[in-house]
Scaffold this motif. Structure first.
Motif, PDB file in Angstrom:
ATOM      1  N   SER A 123       0.807  -1.220   0.000  1.00 31.20           N
ATOM      2  CA  SER A 123       0.000   0.000   0.000  1.00 31.20           C
ATOM      3  C   SER A 123       0.841   1.271   0.000  1.00 31.20           C
ATOM      4  N   GLY A 124       2.151   1.143   0.237  1.00 31.27           N
ATOM      5  CA  GLY A 124       2.998   2.328   0.325  1.00 31.27           C
ATOM      6  C   GLY A 124       3.292   2.739   1.754  1.00 31.27           C
ATOM      7  N   LEU A 125       2.636   2.079   2.705  1.00 32.04           N
ATOM      8  CA  LEU A 125       2.948   2.300   4.118  1.00 32.04           C
ATOM      9  C   LEU A 125       4.046   1.329   4.535  1.00 32.04           C
ATOM     10  N   PHE A 126       4.901   1.763   5.443  1.00 33.63           N
ATOM     11  CA  PHE A 126       5.983   0.913   5.913  1.00 33.63           C
ATOM     12  C   PHE A 126       5.999   0.896   7.439  1.00 33.63           C
ATOM     13  N   LYS A 127       6.475  -0.189   7.996  1.00 36.62           N
ATOM     14  CA  LYS A 127       6.653  -0.244   9.443  1.00 36.62           C
ATOM     15  C   LYS A 127       7.632   0.848   9.859  1.00 36.62           C
ATOM     16  N   PRO A 128       7.368   1.540  10.962  1.00 36.27           N
ATOM     17  CA  PRO A 128       6.422   1.231  12.036  1.00 36.27           C
ATOM     18  C   PRO A 128       5.089   1.983  11.957  1.00 36.27           C
ATOM     19  N   ASP A 129       4.628   2.331  10.783  1.00 30.65           N
ATOM     20  CA  ASP A 129       3.358   3.057  10.659  1.00 30.65           C
ATOM     21  C   ASP A 129       2.229   2.230  11.268  1.00 30.65           C
ATOM     22  N   PRO A 130       1.554   2.727  12.303  1.00 34.87           N
ATOM     23  CA  PRO A 130       0.510   1.950  12.974  1.00 34.87           C
ATOM     24  C   PRO A 130      -0.684   1.645  12.086  1.00 34.87           C
ATOM     25  N   ARG A 131      -0.817   2.386  10.988  1.00 40.07           N
ATOM     26  CA  ARG A 131      -1.953   2.124  10.105  1.00 40.07           C
ATOM     27  C   ARG A 131      -1.901   0.730   9.509  1.00 40.07           C
ATOM     28  N   LEU A 132      -0.699   0.175   9.354  1.00 42.98           N
ATOM     29  CA  LEU A 132      -0.574  -1.196   8.865  1.00 42.98           C
ATOM     30  C   LEU A 132      -1.230  -2.172   9.837  1.00 42.98           C
ATOM     31  N   PHE A 133      -0.924  -2.019  11.109  1.00 45.47           N
ATOM     32  CA  PHE A 133      -1.505  -2.892  12.130  1.00 45.47           C
ATOM     33  C   PHE A 133      -3.019  -2.701  12.205  1.00 45.47           C
ATOM     34  N   LEU A 134      -3.457  -1.462  12.134  1.00 50.03           N
ATOM     35  CA  LEU A 134      -4.888  -1.171  12.201  1.00 50.03           C
ATOM     36  C   LEU A 134      -5.628  -1.758  11.003  1.00 50.03           C
ATOM     37  N   GLN A 135      -5.011  -1.682   9.830  1.00 45.11           N
ATOM     38  CA  GLN A 135      -5.616  -2.284   8.643  1.00 45.11           C
ATOM     39  C   GLN A 135      -5.739  -3.790   8.798  1.00 45.11           C
ATOM     40  N   ALA A 136      -4.709  -4.412   9.355  1.00 43.57           N
ATOM     41  CA  ALA A 136      -4.737  -5.859   9.563  1.00 43.57           C
ATOM     42  C   ALA A 136      -5.859  -6.233  10.528  1.00 43.57           C
ATOM     43  N   CYS A 137      -5.982  -5.485  11.610  1.00 45.70           N
ATOM     44  CA  CYS A 137      -7.044  -5.757  12.577  1.00 45.70           C
ATOM     45  C   CYS A 137      -8.423  -5.581  11.942  1.00 45.70           C
ATOM     46  N   ASP A 138      -8.574  -4.533  11.149  1.00 44.80           N
ATOM     47  CA  ASP A 138      -9.856  -4.273  10.500  1.00 44.80           C
ATOM     48  C   ASP A 138     -10.232  -5.412   9.554  1.00 44.80           C
ATOM     49  N   THR A 139      -9.256  -5.898   8.806  1.00 40.54           N
ATOM     50  CA  THR A 139      -9.516  -6.998   7.880  1.00 40.54           C
ATOM     51  C   THR A 139      -9.864  -8.278   8.634  1.00 40.54           C
ATOM     52  N   LEU A 140      -9.216  -8.505   9.761  1.00 40.53           N
ATOM     53  CA  LEU A 140      -9.504  -9.687  10.574  1.00 40.53           C
ATOM     54  C   LEU A 140     -10.831  -9.569  11.315  1.00 40.53           C
ATOM     55  N   GLY A 141     -11.328  -8.336  11.449  1.00 37.28           N
ATOM     56  CA  GLY A 141     -12.565  -8.118  12.181  1.00 37.28           C
ATOM     57  C   GLY A 141     -12.376  -8.129  13.685  1.00 37.28           C
ATOM     58  N   VAL A 142     -11.219  -7.645  14.141  1.00 41.92           N
ATOM     59  CA  VAL A 142     -10.929  -7.595  15.569  1.00 41.92           C
ATOM     60  C   VAL A 142     -10.471  -6.194  15.946  1.00 41.92           C
ATOM     61  N   LYS A 143     -10.550  -5.875  17.221  1.00 44.15           N
ATOM     62  CA  LYS A 143     -10.069  -4.589  17.707  1.00 44.15           C
ATOM     63  C   LYS A 143      -8.575  -4.683  18.027  1.00 44.15           C
ATOM     64  N   PRO A 144      -7.841  -3.588  17.851  1.00 42.12           N
ATOM     65  CA  PRO A 144      -6.399  -3.605  18.177  1.00 42.12           C
ATOM     66  C   PRO A 144      -6.125  -4.052  19.610  1.00 42.12           C
ATOM     67  N   GLU A 145      -6.979  -3.612  20.536  1.00 43.31           N
ATOM     68  CA  GLU A 145      -6.745  -3.954  21.938  1.00 43.31           C
ATOM     69  C   GLU A 145      -6.988  -5.435  22.233  1.00 43.31           C
ATOM     70  N   ASN A 146      -7.575  -6.147  21.285  1.00 42.35           N
ATOM     71  CA  ASN A 146      -7.776  -7.589  21.425  1.00 42.35           C
ATOM     72  C   ASN A 146      -6.817  -8.382  20.534  1.00 42.35           C
ATOM     73  N   SER A 147      -5.733  -7.730  20.134  1.00 40.55           N
ATOM     74  CA  SER A 147      -4.772  -8.352  19.227  1.00 40.55           C
ATOM     75  C   SER A 147      -3.355  -8.219  19.772  1.00 40.55           C
ATOM     76  N   LEU A 148      -2.545  -9.222  19.497  1.00 37.61           N
ATOM     77  CA  LEU A 148      -1.131  -9.185  19.862  1.00 37.61           C
ATOM     78  C   LEU A 148      -0.286  -9.004  18.611  1.00 37.61           C
ATOM     79  N   MET A 149       0.827  -8.290  18.757  1.00 40.36           N
ATOM     80  CA  MET A 149       1.834  -8.182  17.701  1.00 40.36           C
ATOM     81  C   MET A 149       3.076  -8.918  18.167  1.00 40.36           C
ATOM     82  N   ILE A 150       3.590  -9.819  17.318  1.00 45.39           N
ATOM     83  CA  ILE A 150       4.822 -10.535  17.634  1.00 45.39           C
ATOM     84  C   ILE A 150       5.817 -10.307  16.500  1.00 45.39           C
ATOM     85  N   GLY A 151       6.981  -9.753  16.832  1.00 44.97           N
ATOM     86  CA  GLY A 151       7.977  -9.476  15.804  1.00 44.97           C
ATOM     87  C   GLY A 151       9.372  -9.377  16.381  1.00 44.97           C
ATOM     88  N   ASP A 152      10.349  -9.330  15.479  1.00 46.88           N
ATOM     89  CA  ASP A 152      11.749  -9.347  15.911  1.00 46.88           C
ATOM     90  C   ASP A 152      12.449  -8.005  15.743  1.00 46.88           C
TER      91      ASP A 152
END
Length: 246
Positions: A171-200
């Motif tokens: 989409s042209g967004l790159f980490k650490p832009d939070p919009r990426l995480f928010l888009q992922a949550c929206d597509t999954l149908g979950v709220k950010p506060e009910n989601s975990l992020m795991i990364g290195d």
């Protein structure tokens, strides 16, 4: 909803876990290092003298790939722009520099036609994904790679049955832009506060924090005391450190 326990830290009411790919699920250090070497060699063939500076910029030194370096955490586009900057320092125009970098990167990719198979899963990762899915969690992969690159990884390692969302940075967004995480949550149908992020990477941690994720877990398979992950809510050295409590 599910409670996830990690290093005596309890993350409550979790519905989804969003994973990074390279360095988190995929043991990609050797592949990324070889890809960086190939890119640098191809550019140096046209612009002699930039080989060593490019490797330093990519975060490659001998057999070591810096886990906080450009190659380890940056997108393909970000790596190209940096490479083009080194080319431009030799007096080429910016558009010519971008063109040279793009061609070299494309040719380097062609040297690894089975990219998804080049980077194996970290030992035990498949079993963890299976268990998380069986417990009812939604699973996503959100990578600095392209969506196609993530899809090839999932297909080559036969993870389709466990992954609900495959997402790159097209989409042209790159980490650490939070919009990426928010888009992922929206597509999954979950709220950010009910989601975990795991990364290195620092980018994964900062992205999840800025998006108000329910928890941010850093993973460093080789260096569990990795200083670049200190701002995570918990740091693990193996995905098996995750425990589920219904």
């Amino acid at each position: 909803m599910i409670n996830v326990i990690c290093k005596q830290k309890i993350f409550n009411n979790i519905e989804a876990i969003i994973f990074d790919k390279d360095g988190t699920l995929a043991d990609s250090e050797n592949f990324l290092r070889e890809l960086a070497l190939k890119r640098a060699r191809l550019i140096d063939a046209q612009i002699p003298g930039v080989y060593e500076p490019l490797l330093m910029a990519f975060g490659v030194e001998n057999d070591y790939l810096n886990p906080t370096g450009l190659m380890a955490v940056g997108s393909n586009k970000e790596n190209q722009i940096v490479a083009a900057g080194y080319i431009a320092e030799t007096g080429r125009s910016w558009f010519e520099s971008l063109s040279i970098a793009s061609e070299a990167f494309n040719n380097a990719e062609k040297s690894f036609p089975t990219r998804g198979k080049t980077s194996p899963l970290f030992a035990g990762s498949l079993e963890v994904l299976q268990e998380l899915k069986q417990q009812g969690l939604k699973i996503a992969i959100l990578s600095a790679d392209t969506t196609q690159g993530v899809r090839e990884f999932v297909e080559n390692h036969q993870l389709n049955d466990y992954i609900d969302l495959i997402m790159g940075v097209d989409s042209g967004l790159f980490k650490p832009d939070p919009r990426l995480f928010l888009q992922a949550c929206d597509t999954l149908g979950v709220k950010p506060e009910n989601s975990l992020m795991i990364g290195d990477s620092q980018g994964d941690i900062a992205m999840g924090k800025s998006a108000n994720a329910g928890g941010v877990i850093g993973i460093c398979w080789k260096y569990p005391e990795a200083p670049h992950l200190q701002t995570a809510d918990a740091v693990i050295s193996d995905l098996a450190d995750l425990q589920i409590k219904l």
